[in-house]
Design a protein around this motif. Structure first.
Motif, PDB file in Angstrom:
ATOM      1  N   MET A 274       0.932   4.151  -2.907  1.00 18.99           N
ATOM      2  CA  MET A 274       0.594   5.534  -2.587  1.00 18.99           C
ATOM      3  C   MET A 274       1.712   6.493  -2.991  1.00 18.99           C
ATOM      4  O   MET A 274       1.458   7.633  -3.393  1.00 18.99           O
ATOM      5  CB  MET A 274       0.325   5.667  -1.082  1.00 18.99           C
ATOM      6  CG  MET A 274      -0.959   5.024  -0.615  1.00 18.99           C
ATOM      7  SD  MET A 274      -2.411   5.945  -1.169  1.00 18.99           S
ATOM      8  CE  MET A 274      -3.715   5.119  -0.245  1.00 18.99           C
TER       9      MET A 274
ATOM     10  N   SER B 210      -7.569   2.299   1.158  1.00 18.55           N
ATOM     11  CA  SER B 210      -7.764   3.730   0.904  1.00 18.55           C
ATOM     12  C   SER B 210      -8.569   4.406   2.005  1.00 18.55           C
ATOM     13  O   SER B 210      -8.897   5.595   1.902  1.00 18.55           O
ATOM     14  CB  SER B 210      -8.465   3.931  -0.437  1.00 18.55           C
ATOM     15  OG  SER B 210      -9.699   3.226  -0.472  1.00 18.55           O
TER      16      SER B 210
ATOM     17  N   ARG C 114       0.837  -1.206   0.000  1.00 19.76           N
ATOM     18  CA  ARG C 114       0.000   0.000   0.000  1.00 19.76           C
ATOM     19  C   ARG C 114       0.868   1.250   0.000  1.00 19.76           C
ATOM     20  O   ARG C 114       0.604   2.198  -0.754  1.00 19.76           O
ATOM     21  CB  ARG C 114      -0.911   0.007   1.221  1.00 19.76           C
ATOM     22  CG  ARG C 114      -1.741   1.281   1.369  1.00 19.76           C
ATOM     23  CD  ARG C 114      -2.321   1.410   2.764  1.00 19.76           C
ATOM     24  NE  ARG C 114      -3.124   2.621   2.900  1.00 19.76           N
ATOM     25  CZ  ARG C 114      -2.615   3.830   3.150  1.00 19.76           C
ATOM     26  NH1 ARG C 114      -1.290   3.989   3.264  1.00 19.76           N
ATOM     27  NH2 ARG C 114      -3.418   4.882   3.276  1.00 19.76           N
TER      28      ARG C 114
ATOM     29  N   SER D  38      -5.256   1.154  -4.497  1.00 25.11           N
ATOM     30  CA  SER D  38      -5.577   0.971  -3.072  1.00 25.11           C
ATOM     31  C   SER D  38      -7.066   0.709  -2.856  1.00 25.11           C
ATOM     32  O   SER D  38      -7.630   1.091  -1.831  1.00 25.11           O
ATOM     33  CB  SER D  38      -5.116   2.174  -2.241  1.00 25.11           C
ATOM     34  OG  SER D  38      -3.703   2.288  -2.256  1.00 25.11           O
ATOM     35  N   TYR D  39      -7.685   0.055  -3.834  1.00 23.55           N
ATOM     36  CA  TYR D  39      -9.059  -0.394  -3.647  1.00 23.55           C
ATOM     37  C   TYR D  39      -9.087  -1.636  -2.752  1.00 23.55           C
ATOM     38  O   TYR D  39     -10.065  -1.869  -2.043  1.00 23.55           O
ATOM     39  CB  TYR D  39      -9.698  -0.741  -4.995  1.00 23.55           C
ATOM     40  CG  TYR D  39     -10.027   0.435  -5.873  1.00 23.55           C
ATOM     41  CD1 TYR D  39      -9.869   1.747  -5.430  1.00 23.55           C
ATOM     42  CD2 TYR D  39     -10.517   0.242  -7.155  1.00 23.55           C
ATOM     43  CE1 TYR D  39     -10.184   2.821  -6.247  1.00 23.55           C
ATOM     44  CE2 TYR D  39     -10.834   1.305  -7.986  1.00 23.55           C
ATOM     45  CZ  TYR D  39     -10.658   2.597  -7.526  1.00 23.55           C
ATOM     46  OH  TYR D  39     -10.964   3.656  -8.338  1.00 23.55           O
TER      47      TYR D  39
ATOM     48  N   ASP E  58       2.005   7.044  -7.545  1.00 25.71           N
ATOM     49  CA  ASP E  58       0.637   7.131  -8.049  1.00 25.71           C
ATOM     50  C   ASP E  58       0.456   8.409  -8.866  1.00 25.71           C
ATOM     51  O   ASP E  58      -0.312   9.289  -8.491  1.00 25.71           O
ATOM     52  CB  ASP E  58      -0.341   7.100  -6.862  1.00 25.71           C
ATOM     53  CG  ASP E  58      -1.790   7.023  -7.312  1.00 25.71           C
ATOM     54  OD1 ASP E  58      -2.029   6.756  -8.491  1.00 25.71           O
ATOM     55  OD2 ASP E  58      -2.678   7.239  -6.462  1.00 25.71           O
TER      56      ASP E  58
ATOM     57  N   THR F 201      -9.866   6.459   5.041  1.00 25.68           N
ATOM     58  CA  THR F 201      -9.410   7.658   5.760  1.00 25.68           C
ATOM     59  C   THR F 201      -9.957   7.696   7.182  1.00 25.68           C
ATOM     60  O   THR F 201      -9.656   8.619   7.934  1.00 25.68           O
ATOM     61  CB  THR F 201      -9.852   8.923   5.007  1.00 25.68           C
ATOM     62  OG1 THR F 201     -11.293   8.923   4.873  1.00 25.68           O
ATOM     63  CG2 THR F 201      -9.232   8.988   3.622  1.00 25.68           C
TER      64      THR F 201
END
Length: 232
Positions: A43, A115, A39, A189-190, A46, A117
């Motif tokens: 990130m 993903s 991940r 990042s799904y 990207d 938050t």
């Protein structure tokens, strides 16, 4: 239809064993470091252009595209061509396999997406997070979709065209979507890496079940390279 070489149920058992081991490793946190490292790399690498391309390619595994646009459209075309209600069965079978196959495991695992938050990554990666807004990450439904819905699309295409698809086209439609969606869901990042690995094991198992459906027994003629589809 499954090749005689790969028809044995032992292969199905190995796929379920792979799914069980992946689930255990992810649920106990053994693979958390790997998932978090992948991940973090995605990130950090990207760029916007690559992301736009990945989002577009990810539609190969999007449920609404596969279900309503492709399968729905082909089912309508097959119905108009054959006037047989049985043409709804390939799509119905894919819907049931995809939903009943991945749904219970998603509900049980309660894993947030990479993903997310709402939580820091080291919390989002954990199983059994009943406080998460989205807790359906494991296994990857995108991957399961590619293994189940594309065989249905290939089946319906053969019915609509009235002949078997060329070998190269058939192989592309069955092999390329899982590879593309595996890469894009991780890159975007799904899904966590282990979500997709579990999706491959489960998806292949469900695809093999789908390939064993005897369409001729329910009055549905599906053209194949050797004639009419028969039970595997």
């Amino acid at each position: 239809m499954i090749s005689p070489r790969w028809r044995s149920w032992w292969w199905d058992g190995l796929l379920l064993a792979g799914l069980a081991v992946t689930t255990w490793l992810a649920a106990t946190g053994v693979t958390d470091h790997l998932d978090l490292a992948i991940r973090s790399w995605c990130m950090d690498h990207d760029p916007s252009e690559a992301r736009r391309i990945a989002v577009a390619l990810n539609h190969f595994g999007q449920g609404w595209v596969l279900t309503w646009v492709l399968t729905g459209g082909l089912t309508l075309a097959a119905l108009l061509r054959t006037w047989k209600l049985q043409v709804v069965l390939p799509g119905a079978a894919a819907y049931l396999l995809a939903g009943l196959g991945a749904g219970p495991l998603k509900i049980w695992s309660e894993r947030d997406a990479p993903s997310s938050t709402q939580f820091p990554p080291d919390i989002a990666v954990q199983f059994f997070n009943d406080a998460a807004d989205y807790d359906r990450s494991f296994p990857s439904g995108h991957l399961v979709n590619t293994f189940v819905w594309w065989p249905a699309i290939v089946t319906l295409l053969a019915i609509v065209l009235g002949r078997a698809l060329p070998t190269g086209v058939r192989r592309f439609l069955l092999i390329a979507p899982p590879i593309i969606v595996f890469g894009t869901t991780v890159f975007l990042s799904y899904h966590w890496l282990t979500d997709d690995i579990a999706g491959v094991f489960l998806g292949l198992f469900l695809a093999r079940l789908y390939a064993r459906i005897p369409w001729s027994r329910v009055g549905l003629s599906v053209p194949t390279r050797s004639g009419i589809h028969v039970e595997s």
